[in-house]
Design a protein around this motif. Sequence first.
Motif, short mmCIF file in Angstrom:
data_model
loop_
_atom_site.label_atom_id
_atom_site.label_comp_id
_atom_site.label_asym_id
_atom_site.label_seq_id
_atom_site.Cartn_x
_atom_site.Cartn_y
_atom_site.Cartn_z
N GLN A 315 0.83 -1.21 0.00
CA GLN A 315 0.00 0.00 0.00
C GLN A 315 0.86 1.26 0.00
O GLN A 315 0.55 2.25 -0.69
N LEU A 316 1.97 1.23 0.77
CA LEU A 316 2.88 2.37 0.80
C LEU A 316 3.55 2.56 -0.55
O LEU A 316 3.78 3.70 -0.99
N LEU A 324 9.25 6.75 1.66
CA LEU A 324 9.26 5.43 2.28
C LEU A 324 10.71 5.07 2.56
O LEU A 324 11.53 5.00 1.65
N LEU A 325 11.01 4.88 3.85
CA LEU A 325 12.39 4.64 4.26
C LEU A 325 12.61 3.18 4.67
O LEU A 325 11.71 2.55 5.24
N MET A 326 13.82 2.67 4.38
CA MET A 326 14.27 1.37 4.89
C MET A 326 15.40 1.64 5.87
O MET A 326 16.33 2.40 5.56
N THR A 327 15.33 1.03 7.05
CA THR A 327 16.38 1.27 8.04
C THR A 327 16.95 -0.05 8.53
O THR A 327 16.33 -1.11 8.41
N GLY A 328 18.14 0.06 9.08
CA GLY A 328 18.83 -1.11 9.62
C GLY A 328 20.32 -0.93 9.48
O GLY A 328 20.79 -0.07 8.74
N PRO A 329 21.10 -1.75 10.17
CA PRO A 329 22.56 -1.65 10.06
C PRO A 329 23.07 -2.16 8.73
O PRO A 329 22.32 -2.74 7.93
N THR A 330 24.36 -1.96 8.48
CA THR A 330 24.98 -2.49 7.26
C THR A 330 24.84 -4.01 7.21
O THR A 330 25.04 -4.68 8.21
N GLY A 331 24.46 -4.51 6.04
CA GLY A 331 24.33 -5.95 5.88
C GLY A 331 23.00 -6.52 6.33
O GLY A 331 22.88 -7.74 6.50
N LEU A 417 7.23 9.97 -5.41
CA LEU A 417 7.42 8.92 -4.43
C LEU A 417 8.92 8.71 -4.27
O LEU A 417 9.63 8.45 -5.25
N VAL A 418 9.42 8.86 -3.03
CA VAL A 418 10.86 8.78 -2.76
C VAL A 418 11.14 7.56 -1.89
O VAL A 418 10.54 7.41 -0.81
N LEU A 419 12.02 6.69 -2.35
CA LEU A 419 12.47 5.53 -1.57
C LEU A 419 13.93 5.76 -1.18
O LEU A 419 14.74 6.20 -2.01
N SER A 446 4.38 15.89 6.91
CA SER A 446 3.74 16.11 5.61
C SER A 446 4.27 15.17 4.53
O SER A 446 3.58 14.95 3.53
N SER A 447 5.48 14.65 4.72
CA SER A 447 6.12 13.89 3.63
C SER A 447 6.34 12.41 3.93
O SER A 447 6.35 11.59 3.01
N LEU A 448 6.54 12.04 5.20
CA LEU A 448 6.92 10.66 5.53
C LEU A 448 5.69 9.76 5.57
O LEU A 448 4.78 9.97 6.37
N ASN A 449 5.68 8.74 4.72
CA ASN A 449 4.57 7.78 4.69
C ASN A 449 4.80 6.61 5.64
O ASN A 449 3.87 6.14 6.29
N GLY A 450 6.02 6.11 5.67
CA GLY A 450 6.28 4.94 6.50
C GLY A 450 7.76 4.62 6.56
O GLY A 450 8.56 5.12 5.77
N VAL A 451 8.11 3.77 7.55
CA VAL A 451 9.49 3.35 7.74
C VAL A 451 9.50 1.84 7.97
O VAL A 451 8.75 1.33 8.81
N LEU A 452 10.33 1.14 7.20
CA LEU A 452 10.50 -0.30 7.37
C LEU A 452 11.86 -0.58 7.98
O LEU A 452 12.89 -0.26 7.38
N SER A 453 11.88 -1.13 9.19
CA SER A 453 13.14 -1.55 9.81
C SER A 453 13.31 -3.04 9.55
O SER A 453 12.35 -3.81 9.68
N GLN A 454 14.50 -3.45 9.19
CA GLN A 454 14.73 -4.84 8.77
C GLN A 454 16.00 -5.41 9.37
O GLN A 454 17.00 -4.71 9.55
N ARG A 455 15.96 -6.68 9.71
CA ARG A 455 17.14 -7.46 10.07
C ARG A 455 17.07 -8.79 9.32
O ARG A 455 16.01 -9.17 8.83
#
Length: 573
Positions: A315-316, A324-331, A417-419, A446-455
């Motif tokens: 949906q995002l 739409l941001l992806m977060t997490g450490p390197t690797g 749309l910015v990834l 106003s701009s941030l739709n969502g953030v996905l944190s991943q491991r």
Amino acid sequence: MTAATDTSPLATAQDPLARLGELLVDSGKLSARDLERAATAREEAGGVLGAVLVNLGLVSEIDVARAQAELMGLPFVPVEDFPALAPDLEGLQANFLRDHLVYPLRADASGLTVAMARPEDAFVVKALGLATGLKVHPCVALGSDIERALAIGEVETSPAQAGGPDDDADAGDFVEHLKDLASEAPVIRRVNQIIGRVTDLGASDIHLEPFDDGLHVRYRVDGVIHTDEVISPQLSAAINSRVKLMAHLDIAERRLPQDGRIKTRVKGRELDLRVSTVPTVHGESVVMRALDRSSVRYSLESIGFAPENLERFNQLLARPHGILLMTGPTGSGKTTTLYTALSKLDADAFKIITVEEPVEYQLEGINQIQVHQQIGLTFARALRSILRQDPDIIMIGEMRDGETAQIAVQSALTGHLVLSTLHTNTAAGAVVRLEDMGVEPYLITSSLNGVLSQRLVRRLCERCKAAYLPDAGLQERSGLRRMGLNPARLYRAVGCEHCRQTGYDGRCGIHELLVVDDSLRRGILDGMDAAALHTMATDAGMHTLYEDGLRKVSDGITSLDELLRVTQDHVDA
């Protein structure tokens, strides 16, 4: 007349090498007519028959060496059987070994075993015995192999390697010497073997780390690094130089970090290697990150998304504008998820532009720009330019400074749309990170739709994982019961030949998806910190990384120990 050119009847009767030509003819390696030509040339110019035959191109060097070994009753030693490190014996001078093409193989109670290009030379054998005080056991080897082995052994002790070249001429000679060594067959074969192990192990990174005892070759497999072998110090410079040549780097520059790229084919698979070198006290440390192009053909489902997270994430992605941001450490797999999401989008229906450093995977139908800091092509400058290219979707490899973040926000507010990716530990932490980069809270809301944190957690090996019954206390402490998960059994890692005794085979993603809704927007405007925003999101139904991982544990995909290792949560088993 020397022994080498003596053709008297006595020499023919006593010297087995006099039968060399005859043996080559009998074995079909040489014709009688060619032997006559070689004998004529030898009479006119002198020299050893074997060398004359090779110089005339009538037989190969290895055919002569094997025939020589057979006639003298000596073993033939191919270069693959040479030791990585020759025994260091007092009395053996490098000049003597080089002049007479002798390479020490081993020294033990039986004496000194050496590879020789001319084992018939009794003077050299006697001199070796007098110099070392050991009984000498000669073997036959190719002269070219001995030359290369001796040259590689001299690299580490050359003036340029020990303390820098004395002048430009010496430096140039040393660089040419390194190029020659790096282009030799044994070094090329060794580097190809090191790279080839990537596909065998399923490794993501190769580390070549120089230390006192040699070059440590380490691989990162499923996020865990381990040492595979230690190569002798004599080969360190040659192997690193070979990698740098393949990556089109400056092998003369060993004092500054360098970055490059290798494109190669390993066992039928296209493989990109992103190469990074940095100087250390023992030499250059080289890291090669393997970029397997097949990884971007994954579906979002196969990456490990839970059904509700996948639905929200899609949906995002379908929104016409926002960040739409992806977060997490390197690797942690951010780039793979980002590329997989991009490959899911319809490149024919949308104008998609990416700005990356570097471009890791090339996607069909997508305009990809590589940042070049040296010429001033930064993320910010590239972003300012591509906004005039009328894009629908913009992907920024990493949001690493305030200027880039500001332009990304402006792009989202003007209908794009910015990834992008950020280095934060939690999804809610991305909001605070944007504030730290100078983005005003009202612009974030106003701009941030969502953030996905991943491991990434390691998958249990299906062939050897062992089931066990979790007691009520473990279910309570781990949070399984609180999540409404009451599995009849859990699984732990065991280890087998298939998974190289690790108990794990491959990796799977665990996710924490924060969707910015009205309540979160109010919290951001009120200046809530990351912990408060995180609590607000979980109260609204967001599953944390640990909770999403518990579902993978309950399904038997991974183990509780692995989940605790990755998320750093603690449960008393």
